[in-house]
Motif scaffolding. Structure first.
Motif, PDB file in Angstrom:
ATOM      1  N   THR A   1       8.287  10.400  -3.702  1.00  0.00           N
ATOM      2  CA  THR A   1       7.935  10.685  -2.543  1.00  0.00           C
ATOM      3  C   THR A   1       6.521   9.889  -1.938  1.00  0.00           C
ATOM      4  N   LEU A   2       6.542   9.002  -1.049  1.00  0.00           N
ATOM      5  CA  LEU A   2       5.517   8.365  -0.751  1.00  0.00           C
ATOM      6  C   LEU A   2       5.514   7.579   0.815  1.00  0.00           C
ATOM      7  N   ASP A   3       4.652   7.277   1.506  1.00  0.00           N
ATOM      8  CA  ASP A   3       4.257   6.244   2.580  1.00  0.00           C
ATOM      9  C   ASP A   3       4.273   4.929   1.978  1.00  0.00           C
ATOM     10  N   LEU A   4       5.175   3.936   2.308  1.00  0.00           N
ATOM     11  CA  LEU A   4       4.940   2.532   1.862  1.00  0.00           C
ATOM     12  C   LEU A   4       4.742   1.715   3.070  1.00  0.00           C
ATOM     13  N   THR A   5       3.738   0.881   2.955  1.00  0.00           N
ATOM     14  CA  THR A   5       2.974  -0.089   3.827  1.00  0.00           C
ATOM     15  C   THR A   5       3.303  -1.626   3.124  1.00  0.00           C
ATOM     16  N   ILE A   6       3.859  -2.665   3.521  1.00  0.00           N
ATOM     17  CA  ILE A   6       4.155  -3.794   3.027  1.00  0.00           C
ATOM     18  C   ILE A   6       3.800  -4.810   4.105  1.00  0.00           C
ATOM     19  N   ASP A   7       2.871  -5.703   4.249  1.00  0.00           N
ATOM     20  CA  ASP A   7       2.463  -6.483   5.308  1.00  0.00           C
ATOM     21  C   ASP A   7       2.101  -7.790   4.745  1.00  0.00           C
TER      22      ASP A   7
ATOM     23  N   ARG B   1       8.432   5.952   5.505  1.00  0.00           N
ATOM     24  CA  ARG B   1       8.269   7.218   4.907  1.00  0.00           C
ATOM     25  C   ARG B   1       9.345   7.349   3.685  1.00  0.00           C
ATOM     26  N   ILE B   2       9.381   7.530   2.629  1.00  0.00           N
ATOM     27  CA  ILE B   2      10.278   7.675   1.391  1.00  0.00           C
ATOM     28  C   ILE B   2      10.161   9.140   0.893  1.00  0.00           C
ATOM     29  N   HIS B   3      11.090   9.894   1.046  1.00  0.00           N
ATOM     30  CA  HIS B   3      10.967  11.090   0.559  1.00  0.00           C
ATOM     31  C   HIS B   3      12.011  11.516  -0.496  1.00  0.00           C
ATOM     32  N   ASP B   4      11.606  12.164  -1.726  1.00  0.00           N
ATOM     33  CA  ASP B   4      12.485  12.616  -2.826  1.00  0.00           C
ATOM     34  C   ASP B   4      13.720  11.616  -3.153  1.00  0.00           C
ATOM     35  N   VAL B   5      13.330  10.381  -3.608  1.00  0.00           N
ATOM     36  CA  VAL B   5      14.094   9.516  -3.596  1.00  0.00           C
ATOM     37  C   VAL B   5      14.673   9.347  -5.216  1.00  0.00           C
TER      38      VAL B   5
ATOM     39  N   ARG C   1      20.957   1.064  -1.398  1.00  0.00           N
ATOM     40  CA  ARG C   1      20.985   2.112  -0.402  1.00  0.00           C
ATOM     41  C   ARG C   1      19.657   1.871   0.729  1.00  0.00           C
ATOM     42  N   LEU C   2      20.176   1.422   1.960  1.00  0.00           N
ATOM     43  CA  LEU C   2      18.873   0.990   2.794  1.00  0.00           C
ATOM     44  C   LEU C   2      17.865   2.359   3.175  1.00  0.00           C
ATOM     45  N   LEU C   3      16.646   2.292   3.018  1.00  0.00           N
ATOM     46  CA  LEU C   3      15.749   3.409   3.436  1.00  0.00           C
ATOM     47  C   LEU C   3      15.147   3.061   4.594  1.00  0.00           C
ATOM     48  N   GLY C   4      15.010   1.866   5.073  1.00  0.00           N
ATOM     49  CA  GLY C   4      14.285   1.716   6.180  1.00  0.00           C
ATOM     50  C   GLY C   4      13.858   0.389   6.438  1.00  0.00           C
ATOM     51  N   SER C   5      13.154  -0.078   7.595  1.00  0.00           N
ATOM     52  CA  SER C   5      12.928  -1.551   7.762  1.00  0.00           C
ATOM     53  C   SER C   5      11.292  -1.328   8.390  1.00  0.00           C
ATOM     54  N   LEU C   6      10.561  -2.415   8.066  1.00  0.00           N
ATOM     55  CA  LEU C   6       9.086  -2.446   8.398  1.00  0.00           C
ATOM     56  C   LEU C   6       9.067  -3.517   9.614  1.00  0.00           C
ATOM     57  N   TYR C   7       8.731  -3.381  10.657  1.00  0.00           N
ATOM     58  CA  TYR C   7       8.590  -4.439  11.978  1.00  0.00           C
ATOM     59  C   TYR C   7       7.404  -4.167  12.867  1.00  0.00           C
ATOM     60  N   TYR C   8       7.211  -4.934  13.876  1.00  0.00           N
ATOM     61  CA  TYR C   8       6.305  -4.721  14.744  1.00  0.00           C
ATOM     62  C   TYR C   8       6.301  -3.371  15.338  1.00  0.00           C
TER      63      TYR C   8
ATOM     64  N   ARG D   1       0.752  -1.123  -0.166  1.00  0.00           N
ATOM     65  CA  ARG D   1       0.148   0.107   0.019  1.00  0.00           C
ATOM     66  C   ARG D   1       0.941   1.258  -0.120  1.00  0.00           C
ATOM     67  N   PRO D   2       1.116   1.690  -1.052  1.00  0.00           N
ATOM     68  CA  PRO D   2       1.801   2.860  -1.345  1.00  0.00           C
ATOM     69  C   PRO D   2       0.868   4.193  -1.197  1.00  0.00           C
ATOM     70  N   VAL D   3       1.117   5.302  -0.576  1.00  0.00           N
ATOM     71  CA  VAL D   3       0.188   6.396  -0.576  1.00  0.00           C
ATOM     72  C   VAL D   3       1.032   7.704  -0.670  1.00  0.00           C
ATOM     73  N   ALA D   4       0.461   8.754  -1.359  1.00  0.00           N
ATOM     74  CA  ALA D   4       0.852   9.865  -1.843  1.00  0.00           C
ATOM     75  C   ALA D   4       1.029  10.737  -0.648  1.00  0.00           C
ATOM     76  N   PRO D   5       1.745  11.769  -0.531  1.00  0.00           N
ATOM     77  CA  PRO D   5       1.810  12.750   0.715  1.00  0.00           C
ATOM     78  C   PRO D   5       0.294  13.233   0.827  1.00  0.00           C
ATOM     79  N   ASP D   6      -0.699  13.502  -0.006  1.00  0.00           N
ATOM     80  CA  ASP D   6      -1.851  14.048   0.001  1.00  0.00           C
ATOM     81  C   ASP D   6      -2.909  12.822   0.415  1.00  0.00           C
TER      82      ASP D   6
END
Length: 388
Positions: A132-138, A176-180, A163-170, A89-94
């Motif tokens: 730029t987006l918020d990314l959820t993968i579950d 949050r991905i910004h201007d990549v 390049r590691l952007l982050g990790s999803l965990y409990y 579920r990727p979501v735009a800033p708006d």
């Protein structure tokens, strides 16, 4: 700082360390039970390669995934694709949702532990920034709370580490991905090196150019190569051949890399071998004296199609593609320039000797023999190690 916050930060640090190890580990083993997502940002979409460990996914998948032996899939590719699309579920800033489509699902069951790898295309809504987006993968985490998903960015450069952007965990289910969006010049040096490597290891490309340059210092007389034509003639011939070859392969490199012209690989490779045969015949005796530039330019068009295949596989887009074509082509030209700088003094010295005719003819015979062998091997579609 609360104890729970410290524990959460410790878990995140461990997950990031696992991700770095995973990016450097050999490709034949999945080093941890975490999922991995590699993003490549294009001009209008993001390509995501999603790797899910089967042993973890089967705990979350709504139905049997494999048979009892673990060797055969019981779920179809379509079922897996639909499941993944619902859990990415990727979501735009708006707040608007991106479009998610799963292009391909690959079952890598021969590996231990086994993986499912999916190629996913993420497309932003109209007007939303593609980087730029918020990314959820579950896909696994919604049922397996301790499962981690590592998200990294690839810049499309061969050999570059993600390049590691982050990790999803409990407790942390959104990255949050910004201007990549990468700079058009990102990886310019790597693509320049790729161009150098491609032609430096392309014996057929170099052999064509070298064989065509063999009589550059000679003058044609009565259907045969006579004596030394002078340094000015040599320089003029070298510049004409190299410039024409550059213009020819640059044109089809650009057309091929952008996908405007795509030729089947086998006929192109056969035509390249044929170009060597023609230049070898000309090195033996003048077939088209002082018209070498036209031959170099014409066959350069064919050689450029072969160059383009290496660049097209990187799937660059927009300004990055334009910069990539420039970098790759400059790498090719750098090796060509080195070849000419090495060959020119030798041609001047040899052309003044009595035994240059024997050297030229022997080289022409060797080049012709290699060309004929290449034509046979390539036309038959055979793969001989070290001779392709």
């Amino acid at each position: 700082m609360a104890v729970s916050d410290r524990m959460r930060m410790l878990i995140a640090a461990l997950m990031l360390a696992c991700g770095l190890f995973a990016s450097m580990a050999p490709a034949d083993a999945h080093p941890s039970p975490s999922s991995q997502v590699f993003l490549t940002v294009g001009a209008s979409t993001i390509a995501a390669e999603v790797t899910l460990p089967v042993d973890e996914l089967k705990l979350a998948f709504p139905g049997p995934l494999l048979d009892a032996s673990g060797r055969w899939a019981m779920a179809s590719d379509r079922q897996v694709a639909a499941y993944l699309a619902a859990h990415i579920r990727p979501v735009a800033p708006d707040g608007r949702a991106w479009t998610v489509s799963v292009a391909r699902v690959r079952w890598e069951l021969e590996r231990r532990p086994a993986d499912i790898v999916a190629d996913v295309v993420l497309r932003p809504p109209p007007g939303a920034p593609p980087g730029t987006l918020d990314l959820t993968i579950d896909a696994i985490g919604h049922q397996v709370p301790n499962h981690a998903t590592l998200v990294a960015l690839r810049d499309g450069t061969p050999g570059a580490q993600p390049r590691l952007l982050g990790s999803l965990y409990y407790g942390h289910r959104v990255v949050r991905i910004h201007d990549v969006a990468p700079s058009p010049w990102a990886g310019f040096g790597g693509l320049f090196a790729l161009g150098m490597h491609h032609i430096a290891h392309g014996t057929d490309h170099l052999l064509f150019l070298l064989t065509l340059l063999l009589p550059a210092a000679l003058r044609a007389d009565g259907g045969r190569w006579a004596g030394f034509a002078g340094t000015r003639q040599l320089v003029r011939s070298l510049l004409t051949v190299v410039t024409a070859f550059t213009l020819g392969h640059s044109l089809t490199l650009a057309l091929g890399a952008t996908g405007l012209v795509v030729a089947p690989a086998r006929p192109v490779e056969v035509a390249i071998a044929l170009s060597i045969l023609v230049s070898a015949a000309h090195a033996w005796g003048p077939i088209f004296p002082r018209r070498e530039g036209w031959i170099a330019g014409g066959f350069g068009l064919v050689h450029g199609l072969a160059f383009a295949s290496a660049l097209r596989d990187l799937h660059l887009e927009g300004t990055r593609l334009a910069a990539g074509i420039l970098a790759f082509n400059l790498g090719v030209e750098a090796v060509q320039a080195m070849l000419v700088l090495l060959a020119a003094p030798l041609l001047v010295l040899l052309a003044r000797t009595d035994y240059f005719a024997r050297v030229r003819q022997a080289t022409a015979v060797v080049a012709a023999a290699m060309a004929l062998a290449w034509i046979g091997v390539r036309a038959a579609g055979m793969a001989i190690p070290g001779f392709a």
